[in-house]
Design a protein around this motif. Structure first.
Motif, PDB file in Angstrom:
ATOM      1  N   TYR A   1     139.071  81.530  44.371  1.00 44.20           N
ATOM      2  CA  TYR A   1     138.602  82.777  43.749  1.00 44.20           C
ATOM      3  C   TYR A   1     138.159  83.778  44.829  1.00 44.20           C
ATOM      4  CZ  TYR A   1     135.858  85.915  40.792  1.00 44.20           C
ATOM      5  OH  TYR A   1     135.353  87.032  40.164  1.00 44.20           O
TER       6      TYR A   1
ATOM      7  N   MET B   1     129.508  91.556  47.981  1.00 45.05           N
ATOM      8  CA  MET B   1     130.273  91.880  46.775  1.00 45.05           C
ATOM      9  C   MET B   1     130.112  90.832  45.673  1.00 45.05           C
ATOM     10  SD  MET B   1     133.755  93.509  48.237  1.00 45.05           S
ATOM     11  CE  MET B   1     133.837  95.229  48.725  1.00 45.05           C
TER      12      MET B   1
ATOM     13  N   THR C   1     125.584  91.206  42.466  1.00 42.89           N
ATOM     14  CA  THR C   1     125.507  92.486  41.752  1.00 42.89           C
ATOM     15  C   THR C   1     124.329  92.473  40.800  1.00 42.89           C
ATOM     16  OG1 THR C   1     126.804  91.811  39.833  1.00 42.89           O
ATOM     17  CG2 THR C   1     128.042  92.591  41.745  1.00 42.89           C
TER      18      THR C   1
ATOM     19  N   GLN D   1     127.502  85.668  41.691  1.00 45.44           N
ATOM     20  CA  GLN D   1     128.516  84.614  41.527  1.00 45.44           C
ATOM     21  C   GLN D   1     128.287  83.587  42.632  1.00 45.44           C
ATOM     22  OE1 GLN D   1     131.697  87.734  41.561  1.00 45.44           O
ATOM     23  NE2 GLN D   1     132.549  86.527  39.915  1.00 45.44           N
TER      24      GLN D   1
ATOM     25  N   TYR E   1     130.581 101.707  41.987  1.00 45.70           N
ATOM     26  CA  TYR E   1     129.885 100.461  42.334  1.00 45.70           C
ATOM     27  C   TYR E   1     130.505  99.227  41.700  1.00 45.70           C
ATOM     28  CZ  TYR E   1     126.789 101.109  38.155  1.00 45.70           C
ATOM     29  OH  TYR E   1     126.258 101.285  36.900  1.00 45.70           O
TER      30      TYR E   1
ATOM     31  N   LEU F   1     133.591  98.655  41.876  1.00 41.42           N
ATOM     32  CA  LEU F   1     134.569  98.234  42.896  1.00 41.42           C
ATOM     33  C   LEU F   1     133.911  97.402  43.989  1.00 41.42           C
ATOM     34  CD1 LEU F   1     136.750 101.449  43.484  1.00 41.42           C
ATOM     35  CD2 LEU F   1     137.506  99.299  42.458  1.00 41.42           C
ATOM     36  N   SER F   2     132.598  97.555  44.143  1.00 37.34           N
ATOM     37  CA  SER F   2     131.926  96.829  45.225  1.00 37.34           C
ATOM     38  C   SER F   2     131.520  95.424  44.806  1.00 37.34           C
ATOM     39  CB  SER F   2     130.688  97.597  45.693  1.00 37.34           C
ATOM     40  OG  SER F   2     129.666  97.480  44.736  1.00 37.34           O
ATOM     41  N   SER F   3     131.904  95.028  43.595  1.00 38.88           N
ATOM     42  CA  SER F   3     131.618  93.653  43.188  1.00 38.88           C
ATOM     43  C   SER F   3     132.936  92.886  43.120  1.00 38.88           C
ATOM     44  CB  SER F   3     130.948  93.643  41.815  1.00 38.88           C
ATOM     45  OG  SER F   3     131.830  94.162  40.849  1.00 38.88           O
ATOM     46  N   ALA F   4     132.834  91.592  43.370  1.00 34.27           N
ATOM     47  CA  ALA F   4     134.044  90.779  43.273  1.00 34.27           C
ATOM     48  C   ALA F   4     134.242  90.426  41.806  1.00 34.27           C
ATOM     49  CB  ALA F   4     133.872  89.512  44.093  1.00 34.27           C
ATOM     50  N   GLY F   5     135.460  90.463  41.349  1.00 39.41           N
ATOM     51  CA  GLY F   5     135.712  89.992  39.991  1.00 39.41           C
ATOM     52  C   GLY F   5     135.995  91.086  38.986  1.00 39.41           C
ATOM     53  N   GLY F   6     135.540  90.836  37.728  1.00 42.14           N
ATOM     54  CA  GLY F   6     135.924  91.631  36.570  1.00 42.14           C
ATOM     55  C   GLY F   6     135.750  93.130  36.705  1.00 42.14           C
TER      56      GLY F   6
ATOM     57  N   ALA G   1     124.480  94.410  29.912  1.00 41.90           N
ATOM     58  CA  ALA G   1     125.487  94.301  30.975  1.00 41.90           C
ATOM     59  C   ALA G   1     125.493  92.913  31.620  1.00 41.90           C
ATOM     60  CB  ALA G   1     125.236  95.364  32.046  1.00 41.90           C
ATOM     61  N   VAL G   2     124.395  92.140  31.461  1.00 41.74           N
ATOM     62  CA  VAL G   2     124.355  90.822  32.092  1.00 41.74           C
ATOM     63  C   VAL G   2     124.921  89.739  31.170  1.00 41.74           C
ATOM     64  CG1 VAL G   2     122.308  91.505  33.412  1.00 41.74           C
ATOM     65  CG2 VAL G   2     122.018  90.150  31.345  1.00 41.74           C
TER      66      VAL G   2
ATOM     67  N   TYR H   1     127.468  87.215  32.551  1.00 42.54           N
ATOM     68  CA  TYR H   1     126.881  86.241  33.472  1.00 42.54           C
ATOM     69  C   TYR H   1     126.181  85.120  32.704  1.00 42.54           C
ATOM     70  CZ  TYR H   1     123.914  84.528  37.258  1.00 42.54           C
ATOM     71  OH  TYR H   1     123.288  83.744  38.179  1.00 42.54           O
TER      72      TYR H   1
ATOM     73  N   VAL I   1     128.683  82.711  30.918  1.00 40.83           N
ATOM     74  CA  VAL I   1     129.307  81.753  31.840  1.00 40.83           C
ATOM     75  C   VAL I   1     128.361  80.583  32.114  1.00 40.83           C
ATOM     76  CG1 VAL I   1     130.031  81.448  34.243  1.00 40.83           C
ATOM     77  CG2 VAL I   1     130.891  83.380  32.932  1.00 40.83           C
TER      78      VAL I   1
ATOM     79  N   TYR J   1     130.272  96.917  29.431  1.00 41.69           N
ATOM     80  CA  TYR J   1     129.381  98.008  29.023  1.00 41.69           C
ATOM     81  C   TYR J   1     129.735  98.481  27.618  1.00 41.69           C
ATOM     82  CZ  TYR J   1     127.822  98.249  33.860  1.00 41.69           C
ATOM     83  OH  TYR J   1     127.286  97.938  35.070  1.00 41.69           O
TER      84      TYR J   1
END
Lengths: 290, 429
Positions: free
Chosen positions: A76, A246, A249, A254, B37, B39-44, B274-275, B278, B281, B346
């Motif tokens: 991942y 990254m 967040t 993660q 911002y 884009l600055s996170s990995a994933g969805g 928004a959480v 998370y 999961v 969101y």
């Protein structure tokens, strides 16, 4: 004298007590203690690796090992961002900054240590003062300069502000000042130039200072975060510390992929520790850092 | 007379310049930058944003969007640095607390000053009026609400059952919430309650919703005077203090709160929807997560606030302004909100798409946790940013004072809040 005696007293008491133990036991106790301390030190690294192998719904499990070990988090991490490219970028920047900063440090250090010129004290003081200025204070002026040079989002801009450092100059100037002046004078009488004296006489004898300094510069550059954060615009031109961020967040961290990426990111530094253990410890001792 | 004439001419020119609209369409290739911002996170979040940009570029072949990943907390600093460097970003995703500061100090463009009224009106049609208010500063739309959410009460149905509570009847008020928390504390080993109201990175958005729901407010309507120490504000904090001092509510960082809930160790958690991704999961195969609306104070209507960000444009070139507006329109279109809701998490600013089979209907049916959030959308009280250059310091100091009044040893909540309000009022413009 009184103070010495006061300091020695507990030591004597400890030695007397140690003599009461069977032969070799004090050594064994020491070994066991060191093993416990080592385990405590290694445990976070172990936990990082184990977490990187856990599935998502077991991330908060406190079990020492998972029954469902997989490399999914590595896949991942590598799939969602260019981790390999970021590692190569970080390695490139660190590999360039280290010798260049050493070079400027050696040249400036020699000038301050061996040359007498007007304003030397003031200039040295000014360089020392820049050491006290936090990076965040000069980040915006540096950014404007780099923007005007058209270097935003380039590895060159990550390197440029680090080509000279006050710490390297001060450390090397100090080391060169303590170099025996008689040896240098003898070399000069034999007709040696400044370049000869510096590169053939002083530098080979400063390996004990240069090696730890190089390691410190490499590790500091490797861990750089704020400057690349301001400067880079694409993950492909960024460094691994930005990549790690990254995975963290406001909507949650993660942990699995973060630990997988952290394991990959710390491998080069771990290798340096393994290969150059003695020098790394010496570098931290010299600089007063932990 | 001459002076009056010159002054009138300057005023008229300024008005004309302010009202100047941009070209009707993009006729030459243009590249715009987009600080984001997600884009600055990995994933969805990053994947969904890249997907929307790609779709937009396919529909607008003359416009190239350079998406720049910047963490949320750093976007304002980036925008400022770029403006000072003479390279203003074209579109930026700005969190609501920073909206006023950038609009009032850094030359953000009000949409009314660029876009013809008919075109603006056409785009705004179908959007939640409360959502549109989020981007307005001094009557003008400087921001277009983009990624935003409201607070919901997440709860662990398994812990509820263990405590003898009915998961079908979640607490609707703070009094009911206290009763439920007491039952959890008495019958289980779990933490009864955590709230995202407090914590070093919480800022004031959730506190604002709590104060509003208690009949109070952070400041007055014209944003000139702080009012958080009014009796209604004191009542809200005293309610929190009661929970904290009776060890029913934990004092911990946002990250620890989220992880406590995701790991199944916390019974209830008030936080931004928004959480949700998370928490879901973490809950998989571990516990049953559920959601309820933000609790009300007895006798008062609940007024949820919002977290999230708006789109702002800083372009100065007319062609780039048009391209920026086209991007903003696409990102807040029905299609844009379908991706934002289903792939990032969101709320849709266009609620009609929730029941539309072409957009979110199937997804909404499969994701019931979102329902309380959608239901309270019409009750939402838009977040209002504090004014002036000291806005962030005021927010942080106010939150520190409220945290001390909640978790500290001093029982005089009113005194602590009044003292903080008096001190912080001096920092208001």
């Amino acid at each position: 004298m009184t103070t010495d005696a006061a300091l020695r007293a507990p030591l004597h008491r400890w030695r007397r007590r140690a003599r009461l133990l069977p032969k070799g036991w004090d050594n064994a106790v020491g070994q066991v203690l060191m093993m416990i301390v080592s385990l405590i030190c290694v445990f976070p690294v172990y936990w990082m690796i184990v977490t990187s192998l856990r599935p998502e719904n077991e991330i908060f499990s406190s079990a020492l090992w998972s029954d469902a070990v997989s490399l999914d988090n590595y896949a991942y991490a590598l799939g969602t961002m260019p981790m390999v490219r970021m590692l190569v970028n970080t390695f490139t920047v660190s590999l360039v900054v280290t010798p260049v900063q050493l070079l400027t440090g050696i040249l400036a250090g020699y000038a301050f240590a061996r040359w007498r010129f007007r304003g030397a004290g003031f200039l040295f003081g000014a360089i020392a003062l820049t050491w006290l200025v936090p990076l965040q204070v000069v980040m915006i002026p540096n950014y404007l300069l780099v923007a005007r040079m058209g270097m935003i989002d380039s590895l060159g801009a990550l390197i440029l502000p680090h080509v000279a450092s006050a710490f390297a100059i001060m450390l090397l100037a100090q080391a060169m000042r303590s170099f025996p002046s008689e040896v240098i004078e003898a070399a000069r009488m034999d007709g040696a130039t400044h370049a000869h004296i510096l590169w053939q006489l002083i530098v080979p004898n400063l390996r004990g200072t240069l090696a730890p300094l190089a390691i410190l510069i490499f590790i500091t550059t490797w861990n750089e975060y704020f400057w690349p954060l301001l400067l880079t615009r694409s993950p492909e031109n960024s460094v691994v510390q930005i990549g790690l961020q990254m995975f963290i967040t406001a909507e949650g961290t993660q942990w699995g992929p973060l630990m997988a990426a952290s394991t990959m990111a710390s491998l080069p530094i771990l290798l340096i520790y393994l290969v150059l253990q003695r020098q790394v410890i010496a570098s931290f001792m010299k600089s007063g850092l932990r | 007379m001459k002076t009056i004439l010159i002054a009138s001419t300057i005023a008229l020119s300024a008005t004309m310049a302010g009202a100047q609209t941009i070209p009707q369409e993009v006729t030459e290739p243009v590249t715009i930058t987009f600080y984001n911002y997600n884009l600055s996170s990995a994933g969805g979040g990053a994947d969904a944003t890249r997907k929307m940009i790609a779709e937009f570029e396919a529909l607008n072949p003359l416009i190239k969007v350079e998406g720049v990943p910047v963490p949320a907390q750093d976007i304002t600093a980036h925008v400022q640095a770029d403006i000072v460097a003479g390279q203003p970003v074209d579109v930026a995703q700005i969190t609501f607390p920073n909206l006023g500061y950038l609009a009032e100090n850094f030359g953000a463009k009000a949409l009314e000053d660029m876009i013809a009224p008919a075109e603006l009106e056409a785009h705004f049609e179908g959007m939640v009026p409360n959502g549109l208010e989020l981007g307005r500063i001094a009557g003008k739309a400087y921001g277009l609400a983009y990624t935003f959410s409201t607070p919901v009460l997440f709860y662990n149905a398994d812990i509820f059952r263990e405590a003898g509570l009915d998961p079908e009847q979640p607490p609707r008020t703070w009094s009911e919430l206290r009763t439920a928390a007491e039952a959890v504390a008495e019958k289980t080993d779990h933490l009864p309650l955590a709230t995202g109201i407090y914590g070093p990175t919480a800022l004031d958005w959730l506190m604002l919703g709590s104060l509003n729901s208690a009949g109070g407010s952070v400041m007055n309507d014209d944003r000139t005077e702080l009012t958080f120490a009014d009796p209604q504000g004191v009542m809200a904090i005293e309610t929190m203090r009661d929970l904290a001092q009776n060890e029913l509510m934990g004092n911990m960082s946002i990250m620890a709160q989220m992880e406590g809930m995701a790991s199944g160790n916390t019974a209830m958690y008030l936080q931004s929807s928004a959480v949700q991704g998370y928490l879901v999961v973490g809950a998989k195969d571990n516990f049953e997560p559920r959601t309820a609306a933000m609790p009300a104070f007895d006798g008062y209507p609940v007024k949820p606030s919002n977290s999230g960000a708006a789109l702002m444009t800083f372009s100065t070139d007319p062609a780039k302004q048009r391209a920026s507006w086209e991007l903003m329109k696409y990102l807040t279109s029905k299609r844009g909100y379908t991706v934002i809701t289903s792939e990032i998490g969101y709320l849709p600013l266009r609620p009609e798409i929730v029941n539309d089979p072409e957009y979110l209907a199937d997804w909404a049916a499969a994701n019931p946790l979102l329902q309380p959030n959608l239901e309270q959308l019409s009750d939402m009280t838009p977040y209002r940013p504090l004014p002036g250059p000291n806005y962030l310091q005021i927010v942080i100091s106010m939150m520190d004072a409220m945290e001390m009044a909640t978790f500290g040893d001093d029982d005089d909540v009113a005194g602590q809040l009044s003292s903080a309000q008096e001190r912080l009022q001096r920092m208001m413009p």
